[in-house]
Write an enzyme that holds these catalytic residues in place. Structure first.
Site, PDB file in Angstrom:
ATOM      1  N   MET A 120       2.531   1.480   9.531  1.00  0.00           N
ATOM      2  CA  MET A 120       3.962   1.246   9.689  1.00  0.00           C
ATOM      3  C   MET A 120       4.620   1.260   8.297  1.00  0.00           C
ATOM      4  SD  MET A 120       4.367   1.266  12.867  1.00  0.00           S
ATOM      5  CE  MET A 120       3.651   0.927  14.466  1.00  0.00           C
ATOM      6  N   SER A 121       5.462   0.295   7.999  1.00  0.00           N
ATOM      7  CA  SER A 121       6.266   0.384   6.768  1.00  0.00           C
ATOM      8  C   SER A 121       5.517   0.060   5.478  1.00  0.00           C
ATOM      9  CB  SER A 121       7.508  -0.498   6.882  1.00  0.00           C
ATOM     10  OG  SER A 121       8.404   0.064   7.813  1.00  0.00           O
ATOM     11  N   VAL A 122       4.253  -0.282   5.560  1.00  0.00           N
ATOM     12  CA  VAL A 122       3.446  -0.306   4.342  1.00  0.00           C
ATOM     13  C   VAL A 122       3.451   1.105   3.725  1.00  0.00           C
ATOM     14  CG1 VAL A 122       1.098  -0.606   3.430  1.00  0.00           C
ATOM     15  CG2 VAL A 122       2.023  -2.251   5.076  1.00  0.00           C
ATOM     16  N   SER A 123       3.648   2.095   4.583  1.00  0.00           N
ATOM     17  CA  SER A 123       3.755   3.485   4.123  1.00  0.00           C
ATOM     18  C   SER A 123       4.886   3.665   3.122  1.00  0.00           C
ATOM     19  CB  SER A 123       3.994   4.416   5.320  1.00  0.00           C
ATOM     20  OG  SER A 123       3.004   4.286   6.309  1.00  0.00           O
ATOM     21  N   LYS A 124       5.958   2.890   3.271  1.00  0.00           N
ATOM     22  CA  LYS A 124       7.091   2.990   2.343  1.00  0.00           C
ATOM     23  C   LYS A 124       6.654   2.649   0.918  1.00  0.00           C
ATOM     24  CE  LYS A 124      10.815   1.779   5.605  1.00  0.00           C
ATOM     25  NZ  LYS A 124      10.094   1.804   6.887  1.00  0.00           N
TER      26      LYS A 124
END
Length: 403
Positions: A120-124
């Site tokens: 999820m937003s750890v990808s950011k």
């Protein structure tokens, strides 16, 4: 250190779902329900069976040593509350590194060490490391406008924003991040990315979607969490390198990180990689991202990300920009810098976070990294954020107490 009841009392969201251990659960998981409980546990670990993905290639690496058992007699009494925390937050995997060594590794519900889990937003936060690498080479100037690098965004919300404003999420955009609202832009972006069934009225791909977003005010005035901004950064990365984002991730980060396994990233119909949430990797490799931060951008003795970029990230941004946000209800001095969360506490904590309980938590004082995968029923909740902050700090306190 929080008491045992302090962590459990923070969790007032829906009760625990049954752990699925059967072999035919995949027959019930669809593109419509894979992000919903109880199907998300299987869906998060089998993203490539639901959505088109590209490979993020690893380099040559050696297998890390097996983790120690953290539940020593000295820790047993204090550890009970951590076990409760892991269960109540629907943990799929947790890996803890201390001083660069694997000291804890646990898996739940059939999840295994070689399994990939969507970040999820750890990808950011990972995307911003790529920006840092390219900034270090002079390919990206964070004070330059987005339109300078991506001319098609000239008339969009992001055209007049600077790269710095996008990195720190202070670009003002008409964009709802309500994950449960079918009319929200975040759900439309999910559909375009292939994460939900697409509607005929949706833009054909992420590139087109980003050009259609409109400004919501003056940039740089306040923090606005907006997933679309990370995909703008990925488009910039593609334009300055002449490569697809997944290829840049492979060449510039994953192959140099010492990752044990290839990672994946979901792609849309136009081949655009879903930078804001689509990376899937193993828990051990996720922890290596945190170790890279602690080691000031170095992996295997080589500089991967410039140390000045890492130090700038860990110092954090301006907490005033986040005043009044839900984030500061959990971390009153918190700021957001280079797509990382900086609580502003006395320990210099920095973390990456994604919906449903994905985390890379970094504690510089104890030289500890915690990577956690979860399949929490709700996308976001203040109780969940508070419980994770308390649980991580308690786990670190136990490790410090017995070292």
């Amino acid at each position: 250190m929080p008491e045992t009841t302090a962590i459990s009392s923070l969790l007032t969201s829906p009760g625990k779902v049954d752990r699925y251990a059967g072999q035919d659960f995949n027959e019930h998981v669809t593109l419509e329900n894979w992000q919903e409980s109880p199907f998300n546990r299987w869906g998060f670990a089998h993203i490539s069976e639901l959505i088109t993905t590209a490979t993020i290639r690893r380099g040559s690496t050696s297998e890390p040593s097996t983790g120690n058992d953290p539940v020593t007699p000295e820790r047993a009494e204090r550890w009970h509350s951590v076990e409760e925390f892991l269960e109540s937050t629907h943990t799929d995997a947790i890996v803890v590194l201390q001083h660069g060594e694997l000291v804890m590794e646990r898996y739940f519900g059939g999840f295994q060490p070689h399994d990939r889990h969507v970040l999820m937003s750890v990808s950011k936060s990972i995307c911003a490391l790529i920006v840092g690498i390219l900034a270090g080479r002079g390919l990206i100037d964070t004070q330059q406008s987005v339109r300078h690098y991506v001319p098609p965004l000239k008339g969009s919300a992001y055209g007049n924003a600077t790269v710095r404003q996008v990195l720190d999420m202070t670009a003002a955009v008409r964009y709802s991040e309500n994950y449960l609202d079918a009319a929200a832009e975040v759900q439309q972006q999910d559909r375009i990315a292939g994460w939900r069934p697409k509607l005929e009225t949706d833009p054909r791909d992420t590139y087109e979607f980003l050009t259609l977003l409109q400004a919501a005010g003056e940039h740089g005035r306040s923090f606005q969490y907006c997933s679309a901004g990370t995909d703008v950064l990925a488009w910039i990365i593609e334009n300055v390198t002449g490569k697809r984002y997944a290829e840049v991730l492979s060449d510039e980060l994953w192959s140099r990180l010492g990752a044990r396994d290839d990672a994946l990233i979901t792609t849309d119909s136009g081949g655009f990689a879903f930078a804001n949430g689509g990376i899937a990797c193993t828990a051990r490799d996720s922890a290596k991202i945190g170790q890279l931060m602690l080691d000031e951008g170095k992996a295997n003795g080589q500089t991967v990300v410039p140390s000045w970029w890492i130090n700038d990230t860990m110092r954090g941004g301006d907490p005033q920009l986040a005043r009044g946000t839900a984030y500061q209800q959990v971390h009153p001095n918190g700021s957001y810098r280079n797509q990382w969360w900086v609580p502003g506490d006395s320990r210099g904590t920095v973390y990456a976070a994604g919906i449903h309980g994905q985390f890379i938590w970094i504690d510089p004082v104890s030289d500890t990294v915690i990577a956690k995968f979860s399949s929490y029923p709700q996308p976001v909740a203040l109780e969940l954020s508070r419980a994770h902050a308390a649980g991580f700090r308690q786990l670190i306190s136990i490790l410090e107490y017995t070292n």
